[in-house]
Design a protein around this motif. Structure first.
Motif, PDB file in Angstrom:
ATOM      1  N   SER A 171     -64.713 -73.972 -66.923  1.00  0.00           N
ATOM      2  CA  SER A 171     -65.889 -74.897 -66.579  1.00  0.00           C
ATOM      3  C   SER A 171     -65.473 -76.390 -66.869  1.00  0.00           C
ATOM      4  O   SER A 171     -64.593 -76.640 -66.545  1.00  0.00           O
ATOM      5  CB  SER A 171     -66.965 -74.394 -67.385  1.00  0.00           C
ATOM      6  OG  SER A 171     -66.876 -74.384 -68.808  1.00  0.00           O
ATOM      7  N   THR A 194     -66.479 -70.006 -62.108  1.00  0.00           N
ATOM      8  CA  THR A 194     -66.496 -71.675 -61.859  1.00  0.00           C
ATOM      9  C   THR A 194     -67.788 -71.971 -61.091  1.00  0.00           C
ATOM     10  O   THR A 194     -68.438 -70.909 -60.331  1.00  0.00           O
ATOM     11  CB  THR A 194     -65.308 -71.955 -60.849  1.00  0.00           C
ATOM     12  OG1 THR A 194     -65.562 -71.461 -59.444  1.00  0.00           O
ATOM     13  CG2 THR A 194     -64.030 -71.791 -61.365  1.00  0.00           C
ATOM     14  N   GLU A 198     -66.224 -76.882 -59.521  1.00  0.00           N
ATOM     15  CA  GLU A 198     -64.929 -76.398 -60.138  1.00  0.00           C
ATOM     16  C   GLU A 198     -63.967 -75.568 -59.621  1.00  0.00           C
ATOM     17  O   GLU A 198     -62.629 -75.395 -59.678  1.00  0.00           O
ATOM     18  CB  GLU A 198     -65.311 -75.708 -61.378  1.00  0.00           C
ATOM     19  CG  GLU A 198     -66.214 -76.471 -62.427  1.00  0.00           C
ATOM     20  CD  GLU A 198     -67.194 -75.833 -63.537  1.00  0.00           C
ATOM     21  OE1 GLU A 198     -67.834 -76.362 -64.348  1.00  0.00           O
ATOM     22  OE2 GLU A 198     -67.299 -74.712 -63.413  1.00  0.00           O
TER      23      GLU A 198
END
Length: 327
Positions: A171, A194, A198
């Motif tokens: 993260s 994610t 991300e």
């Protein structure tokens, strides 16, 4: 299933700006930004991704083991986590540093600007995951959440060395991890979490394509906010799970952590990934309707009603046994 959650333990300072950040940004001047936003509300709450996820798991009746570092001011916070069903024996309490601080401002579009001070989190690298493994009679899953980068790498290596399945969840730390570090955290994970941004950043950091990532992990869970989540696996078609909608959004901070707690709790109760994701989405929306990452009220009847409304009665019946004891 014994789940260890490694990650940050923090105090959140959450502010609300009654305007739009984008209205204050001037094209061509973004190289020299000096802005001040006058917030009209401040909430000071307990937080940190590791503690948030562990809190949610504890509230859902899955007694998680929290692995992280906190400061001199942890006594009250630790007591609160234990009351929620979290095992805090593996938390390292610093003798000189304060618990980490997360300072975040949210605008009316739910955009956020945040700063994180590590504090005692810097000592997380001194924690030996093996101690928690042997003390609890063996861990079944270790979530590697955002933490001191060296601690994340150490815990990942320890879990793999002990043969414990890993859920990789880098993260916020993707912004400061190198390509080699990111590859080491992801390689061999059973689960990878994610959000959509991300996901792109992870591919940029590693130099891997989506197919390359899926060759290295069993399942990649991508959260997409109001668009729900996607489950990606190398041998299974992509599965998209819609979000549980709400008209009462209050604070997006910690919503992803709540999703992870619900998802992992579902796995602990032997739900298939799609059902676990539906439970995670329902808990995420409950968290979204509260200010603060651990302030939501949890009722089994409310969660099941949300699940029934969005995913149908069969999903609600499948998930209902997982909520026994949640009041």
């Amino acid at each position: 299933m014994r789940i260890a959650v490694t990650g940050s333990i923090a105090t959140d300072h959450l502010m609300v700006f009654p305007g739009r950040f984008t209205d204050q940004l001037i094209d061509g001047e973004l190289e020299r930004v000096s802005l001040s936003f006058l917030a009209d509300r401040l909430e000071i709450r307990h937080g940190g991704v590791g503690a948030n996820i562990a809190f949610g798991l504890g509230r859902l009746g899955t007694r998680p083991i929290l692995v992280g570092a906190a400061g001199l001011d942890f006594a009250e916070y630790g007591s609160r986590l234990r009351e929620a069903g979290v095992d805090t024996e593996a938390v390292r309490v610093s003798e000189s540093l304060h618990t980490a601080r997360f300072v975040c401002t949210t605008d009316t579009d739910q955009n956020q600007i945040a700063t994180f001070y590590a504090g005692a989190m810097a000592e997380a690298v001194r924690i030996n995951l093996e101690d928690a493994h042997w003390r609890t009679g063996g861990l079944d899953l270790v979530l590697i959440g955002a933490d001191d980068p060296q601690a994340m790498l150490r815990h990942t290596a320890s879990a793999h060395g002990l043969g414990i399945p890993v859920a990789a969840d880098p993260s916020q730390q993707l912004a400061r991890l190198s390509g080699d570090q990111t590859r080491a955290l992801v390689e061999g994970a059973t689960w990878l979490f994610t959000n959509a941004y991300e996901a792109a950043l992870l591919q940029e950091r590693t130099g891997w394509s989506e197919a390359d990532v899926l060759a290295r992990v069993s399942t990649w869970i991508v959260t997409r906010g109001a668009d729900g989540i996607s489950l990606l696996s190398r041998d299974v078609p992509r599965r998209d799970i819609p979000a549980v909608t709400t008209d009462a959004a209050a604070d997006p901070t910690g919503v992803g952590d709540a999703f992870r707690a619900g998802f992992l709790a579902g796995l602990a109760r032997r739900l298939p990934p799609e059902r676990a994701a539906q439970l995670g989405c329902a808990l995420a929306t409950v968290a979204l309707e509260s200010v603060g990452t651990q302030e939501y009220k949890l009722l089994a009847t409310d969660l099941l009603a949300r699940i029934d409304r969005v995913y149908g009665s069969t999903a609600a019946r499948d998930i209902e046994p997982c909520l026994a004891g949640v009041s």
